[in-house]
Scaffold this motif. Structure first.
Motif, PDB file in Angstrom:
ATOM      1  N   UNK A  66      37.933  12.136  47.570  1.00 30.36           N
ATOM      2  CA  UNK A  66      38.674  13.372  47.763  1.00 30.36           C
ATOM      3  C   UNK A  66      39.049  13.953  46.403  1.00 30.36           C
ATOM      4  N   UNK A  67      39.133  15.295  46.359  1.00 34.19           N
ATOM      5  CA  UNK A  67      39.479  15.983  45.124  1.00 34.19           C
ATOM      6  C   UNK A  67      40.735  16.803  45.362  1.00 34.19           C
ATOM      7  N   UNK A  68      41.817  16.461  44.685  1.00 36.67           N
ATOM      8  CA  UNK A  68      43.064  17.217  44.794  1.00 36.67           C
ATOM      9  C   UNK A  68      43.175  18.121  43.575  1.00 36.67           C
ATOM     10  N   UNK A  69      43.515  19.400  43.810  1.00 41.09           N
ATOM     11  CA  UNK A  69      43.674  20.329  42.684  1.00 41.09           C
ATOM     12  C   UNK A  69      45.103  20.821  42.637  1.00 41.09           C
ATOM     13  N   UNK A  70      45.678  20.767  41.420  1.00 42.89           N
ATOM     14  CA  UNK A  70      47.041  21.255  41.230  1.00 42.89           C
ATOM     15  C   UNK A  70      47.016  22.299  40.122  1.00 42.89           C
ATOM     16  N   UNK A  71      47.647  23.442  40.410  1.00 41.43           N
ATOM     17  CA  UNK A  71      47.709  24.520  39.422  1.00 41.43           C
ATOM     18  C   UNK A  71      49.181  24.738  39.090  1.00 41.43           C
ATOM     19  N   UNK A  72      49.521  24.526  37.826  1.00 39.70           N
ATOM     20  CA  UNK A  72      50.931  24.592  37.442  1.00 39.70           C
ATOM     21  C   UNK A  72      51.098  25.476  36.221  1.00 39.70           C
ATOM     22  N   UNK A 118      52.099  27.066  40.959  1.00 44.53           N
ATOM     23  CA  UNK A 118      53.405  26.459  41.148  1.00 44.53           C
ATOM     24  C   UNK A 118      54.043  26.247  39.785  1.00 44.53           C
ATOM     25  N   UNK A 119      55.369  26.236  39.766  1.00 38.09           N
ATOM     26  CA  UNK A 119      56.064  25.988  38.506  1.00 38.09           C
ATOM     27  C   UNK A 119      56.422  24.512  38.392  1.00 38.09           C
ATOM     28  N   UNK A 120      56.411  23.962  37.189  1.00 33.95           N
ATOM     29  CA  UNK A 120      56.854  22.578  37.002  1.00 33.95           C
ATOM     30  C   UNK A 120      58.320  22.446  37.395  1.00 33.95           C
ATOM     31  N   UNK A 121      58.769  21.224  37.692  1.00 37.74           N
ATOM     32  CA  UNK A 121      60.181  21.034  38.046  1.00 37.74           C
ATOM     33  C   UNK A 121      61.079  21.556  36.932  1.00 37.74           C
ATOM     34  N   UNK A 122      62.203  22.117  37.343  1.00 33.01           N
ATOM     35  CA  UNK A 122      63.126  22.712  36.380  1.00 33.01           C
ATOM     36  C   UNK A 122      63.554  21.676  35.340  1.00 33.01           C
ATOM     37  N   UNK A 123      63.561  22.077  34.101  1.00 35.53           N
ATOM     38  CA  UNK A 123      64.014  21.192  33.036  1.00 35.53           C
ATOM     39  C   UNK A 123      62.927  20.320  32.434  1.00 35.53           C
ATOM     40  N   UNK A 124      61.734  20.355  33.021  1.00 36.53           N
ATOM     41  CA  UNK A 124      60.661  19.493  32.508  1.00 36.53           C
ATOM     42  C   UNK A 124      59.779  20.191  31.485  1.00 36.53           C
ATOM     43  N   UNK A 125      60.131  21.417  31.107  1.00 32.13           N
ATOM     44  CA  UNK A 125      59.361  22.138  30.088  1.00 32.13           C
ATOM     45  C   UNK A 125      60.267  22.603  28.960  1.00 32.13           C
ATOM     46  N   UNK A 137      51.316  14.720  41.974  1.00 35.80           N
ATOM     47  CA  UNK A 137      51.635  16.043  42.490  1.00 35.80           C
ATOM     48  C   UNK A 137      53.133  16.309  42.524  1.00 35.80           C
ATOM     49  N   UNK A 138      53.492  17.567  42.257  1.00 36.17           N
ATOM     50  CA  UNK A 138      54.891  17.959  42.345  1.00 36.17           C
ATOM     51  C   UNK A 138      55.263  18.123  43.822  1.00 36.17           C
ATOM     52  N   UNK A 139      56.523  18.400  44.071  1.00 37.71           N
ATOM     53  CA  UNK A 139      56.984  18.513  45.454  1.00 37.71           C
ATOM     54  C   UNK A 139      56.367  19.725  46.165  1.00 37.71           C
ATOM     55  N   UNK A 140      55.770  20.659  45.398  1.00 34.78           N
ATOM     56  CA  UNK A 140      55.131  21.817  46.027  1.00 34.78           C
ATOM     57  C   UNK A 140      53.764  21.480  46.606  1.00 34.78           C
TER      58      UNK A 140
END
Lengths: 137, 312
Positions: B168-174, B190-197, B225-228
């Protein structure tokens, strides 16, 4: 007896020395200009030869170990027209035992260019190694 | 004696000075050309010798006959050059992230490849509960190579294997840029979790020992993967992660690591360093070698569970 001071013709010693020094400097400088120009052209030719060698090495390395056959192969490059009487070759041989252990799949690559500079023969040569599965392969 | 006056001496002196200046400039030009030419020649020989040493070290390491830290020496007597190459340990070290070499960093069209399973057997290696990995990317805001208008977004592909043997191939765009991702014309990443950038610091070793850590800093660091995104089931085996930098014309820092130090990515990379010498000149080369990398078209291929209907 009466002596009268008359008009004197001639050149003083100081003037002679100054003129001699001036002519000497001029001759020295004018004589060195052709040599300097020759040396500048010589270094440009050497730089061009090294560029050609460098590009050839890159091209041969990209071919990969498996496509490098032992032997001496002449080659040409469009830039070589800027050298007088150029001749170039690359030589591939198994890595010598002084560098690699026996059976190691490594080849020694030597790229060599000869050219003429006025009446003297010039050359440039670079050696390197290419291994199976090596850089860029 | 009659008084004499004239300017011939001054004129002569002027001519001498001007001629000397011209002649000396030509002579010094030729001297510097020769000096540069000689140095360039030595530099090229040193570079080729360094490449040769790297090739030999690579060959020895693939046959397993080169231990980390051992030196490989190469000498080209007729070429008046020699070089020494050394291999680092297999990276990453246990519990540490693996950094894509910086410099040069990763550019817009490049993919960073990180194995999560054993690269030789594809056997399970890194499989923490939740099947998450930690991504570190981007040049920190206080670095000289940071540019606000070159802030990167990322595309992460995680490939997993099911118990049935299927992949399987999971794709995440952040995207850390909220303005760019939101709004009617946004990219909808999607945005990274707050405070992680807000500039993240992590200890990474690229040397011969795990303890030779350096504090590496990145713009962002968070788990995917993030929560999104849908979580990866624990029944799946993580195989590899591919990371691509988007939007930035500048090379960016990138690393992938375990979620904490109790887990480790599989050893997959060697760093080889070589120093070539010819005359007075030295050239140093560094090679980042990952033994198995998937072909780049994998990221652009279309995967489908069935036949793709091209008639529509």
């Amino acid at each position: 007896m009466k002596f009268t001071a008359g008009k004197e013709d001639g050149v003083t010693l100081l003037e002679v020395l100054v003129v001699t020094a001036a002519i000497g400097f001029m001759v020295l400088i004018i004589a060195s200009i052709p040599t300097s120009v020759y040396l500048i052209n010589q270094s440009r030719s050497a730089s061009l030869a090294r560029d050609i060698i460098s590009q050839k090495i890159d091209a041969l390395r990209k071919q990969g170990y498996g496509n490098l056959a032992n032997g001496k192969t002449p080659f040409t490059d469009p830039s070589m027209t800027n050298l007088a009487k150029p001749s170039a070759y690359y030589q591939i041989e198994d890595c010598p035992s002084s560098i690699c252990s026996i059976g190691m799949k490594v080849k020694q690559l030597i790229v060599h260019i000869d050219w003429q500079e006025r009446d003297s023969a010039k050359s440039a040569e670079v050696s390197t190694l290419v291994s199976e599965g090596g850089i860029g392969q | 004696m009659k008084k004499q006056s004239g300017q011939i001496v001054i004129i002569l002196l002027l001519v001498i000075v001007i001629s000397l200046a011209i002649g000396l400039s030509i002579a010094s030009r030729s001297v510097s050309e020769i000096a540069i030419s000689t140095k360039t020649e030595q530099s090229q020989r040193a570079f080729s010798a360094a490449e040769g040493a790297l090739e030999r070290a690579l060959k020895k390491s693939t046959t397993g006959s080169l231990t980390p830290g051992t030196e490989v020496n190469v000498e080209f007597v007729e070429n008046q050059s020699q070089a020494t190459a050394k291999i680092s340990s297999q990276l990453p070290f246990a519990g540490q992230p693996l950094e894509y070499p910086y410099p040069p960093g990763i550019g817009k069209a490049d993919f960073g490849h990180f194995w999560l399973a054993n690269p030789d057997t594809l056997a399970s290696f890194y499989n923490p509960p939740g099947r998450k990995i930690k991504i570190y990317f981007g040049n920190p805001t206080d670095a000289s190579d940071f540019e606000e208008n070159n802030k990167p977004a990322i595309e992460v592909s995680v490939i997993t294997r099911l118990s049935t043997g299927e992949y399987k191939n999971y794709k995440y765009l952040l995207d850390p840029d909220i303005v760019r991702s939101g709004g009617p014309n946004g990219n909808n990443f999607k945005n990274p979790p707050a405070g992680d950038c807000n500039n993240v610091e992590v200890d990474i070793s690229s040397g011969s020992l795990a303890t030779e850590v350096e504090k590496k800093r990145f713009l962002c660091g968070f788990e995917v993967p993030t929560s999104d995104y849908v979580a990866i089931a624990d029944a799946e085996t993580l195989i590899l992660a591919r990371v691509r930098i988007l939007y930035s014309d500048k090379k960016q820092r990138l690393a992938v690591g375990p979620i904490n130090a109790t887990y480790s990515l599989p050893p997959q990379t060697k760093i080889l360093k070589s120093t070539g010498t010819s005359g007075q000149l030295q050239r140093k080369l560094q090679l980042f070698s990952t033994s198995k990398v998937v072909p780049p078209f994998l990221d652009y291929a279309i995967f489908s569970t069935g036949a793709i209907d091209k008639s529509q």
